[in-house]
Write an enzyme that holds these catalytic residues in place. Structure first.
Site, mmCIF file in Angstrom:
data_model
loop_
_atom_site.group_PDB
_atom_site.id
_atom_site.type_symbol
_atom_site.label_atom_id
_atom_site.label_comp_id
_atom_site.label_asym_id
_atom_site.label_seq_id
_atom_site.Cartn_x
_atom_site.Cartn_y
_atom_site.Cartn_z
ATOM 1 N N ALA A 107 0.860 -1.184 0.000
ATOM 2 C CA ALA A 107 0.000 0.000 0.000
ATOM 3 C C ALA A 107 0.896 1.233 0.000
ATOM 4 O O ALA A 107 2.011 1.208 0.519
ATOM 5 C CB ALA A 107 -0.917 -0.011 1.217
ATOM 6 N N GLY A 128 0.215 -5.071 1.211
ATOM 7 C CA GLY A 128 -1.077 -5.181 0.543
ATOM 8 C C GLY A 128 -1.025 -6.020 -0.721
ATOM 9 O O GLY A 128 -2.034 -6.605 -1.122
ATOM 10 N N GLU A 131 -1.275 -9.534 0.440
ATOM 11 C CA GLU A 131 -2.665 -9.728 0.882
ATOM 12 C C GLU A 131 -3.609 -9.864 -0.313
ATOM 13 O O GLU A 131 -4.552 -10.665 -0.280
ATOM 14 C CB GLU A 131 -3.074 -8.565 1.780
ATOM 15 N N GLU A 149 5.017 -4.926 7.269
ATOM 16 C CA GLU A 149 4.373 -3.766 7.881
ATOM 17 C C GLU A 149 4.964 -3.383 9.234
ATOM 18 O O GLU A 149 5.013 -2.196 9.581
ATOM 19 C CB GLU A 149 2.861 -4.014 8.034
#
Length: 258
Positions: free
Chosen positions: A64, A109, A112, A132
Site C-alpha cells: 500500500a 497489501g 494480501e 508492515e
C-alpha cells in the site's frame, strides 16, 4: 473507465492488470476504487469461468502507498484498513476461481491481494512478504488472518513478526505459492490453469469452491453436510445431465452453466 488498472477478457477468462508504474503498482485510493469497479464487473458477468489478477512491469503490487498512509490518524487508519479488507474479502468470495499471477514484488497489501485469490502462481523473480511491522503497523488488509490459514500459524508469525521478504521458491516450499515459472512463462501458465478450470461445468466448480471455503470454517460434520447438499443440488442442473451423458457417449461435454 479505469485509471490504474486494465481489465480484459480472453473468451471466458477475465484478466485484471494493475498498472501504476510510478509507484511499483502500490495501492492507493485510486487503485482500490478501480479494483472495486472491476470486481463489480466480474460479479455481474455470468460468462466468466476464471479471473486472473496480475501486475504490469516488474511489480505485482509493492504494497500500500506509504505516502498516502503516513499522515493517517486513528480514524483514517481504521477506515483505510476496513476498506482494503472489504475489497480483499470481496475478491475471496467471488464464485469463480481466481488466480494471482505474481510477476514481481508482492509485499504488504500486494501479498494480501495475492492471498485473496484461490491460487498463487509466481515468477522466479517474485518476492513475498508482510513487512508492515518495520513501518510501525501490523498487516491491515487481513494478512494476519489469511497468511496463517495458508502456511500455518508458526510460519506466519515468523514472517509477520520479522517483516522478512522471501523469494518465490521459498514461498512455494511454505505452501503459499502453487507453482513457480520463468518470468516469460508466467502468464501462459496462469492462462493454461485458468482454461483448465473454465472448461468444466461452471456450477460444479462454483459449488466445489463454496464447499471448500465455507467448509474450512466449519467442523467436519457440518462441512460434509454442506458438501452433501451441494452435491445433490447439481443433479437438478442440465450440466450434470450433459456431463454424464457425454461421458457415457465417449464425447466431450458442452456445458451451459444451467
Amino acid at each position: 473507465m479505469y485509471q490504474t488498472i486494465h481489465y480484459e477478457k480472453q473468451e471466458n477468462i477475465g484478466i485484471i492488470t494493475i498498472d501504476r508504474p510510478e509507484a511499483l503498482n502500490a495501492i492507493n485510493g485510486a487503485v482500490i476504487e478501480d479494483l472495486e469497479k472491476a470486481i463489480a464487473e466480474v460479479e455481474q458477468d455470468g460468462e466468466l469461468g476464471c479471473l486472473i489478477v496480475t501486475g504490469a512491469g516488474r511489480s505485482f503490487v509493492a504494497g500500500a502507498d506509504i505516502g498516502v498512509q503516513q499522515p493517517f490518524d486513528l480514524t483514517a487508519g481504521r477506515n483505510w484498513g476496513r476498506r482494503g479488507s472489504a475489497l480483499m474479502r470481496r475478491i475471496e468470495k467471488l464464485e469463480i476461481p481466481t488466480i494471482a499471477a505474481v510477476n514481481g514484488f508482492a509485499l504488504g497489501g500486494g501479498c494480501e491481494l495475492a492471498m485473496a485469490c484461490d491460487i498463487i502462481l509466481a515468477s522466479e523473480k517474485a518476492k513475498f512478504g508482510q513487512p508492515e511491522v518495520t513501518l510501525g503497523i501490523p498487516p491491515g488488509f487481513s494478512g494476519t488472518q489469511r497468511l496463517p490459514r495458508r502456511i500455518g500459524v508458526a510460519k506466519a508469525k515468523e514472517l509477520i513478526f520479522s517483516g522478512k521478504v522471501i523469494k518465490a521458491e521459498e514461498a512455494k516450499d511454505m505452501g503459499l505459492v502453487n507453482a513457480v515459472f520463468a518470468p516469460e512463462e508466467l502468464m501462459n501458465g496462469a492462462l493454461e490453469m485458468a482454461r483448465s478450470f473454465a472448461k468444466n461445468a461452471p456450477i460444479a466448480v462454483k459449488y466445489s469452491k463454496a464447499c471448500i471455503d465455507r467448509g474450512m470454517q466449519m467442523d467436519i460434520d457440518d462441512g460434509i453436510a454442506l458438501e452433501n447438499e451441494m452435491f445433490g443440488m447439481c443433479y437438478a442442473t442440465e450440466d450434470q445431465k450433459e456431463g454424464m451423458t457425454a461421458f457415457l457417449e465417449k464425447r466431450s461435454a458442452t456445458f451451459h452453466n444451467k
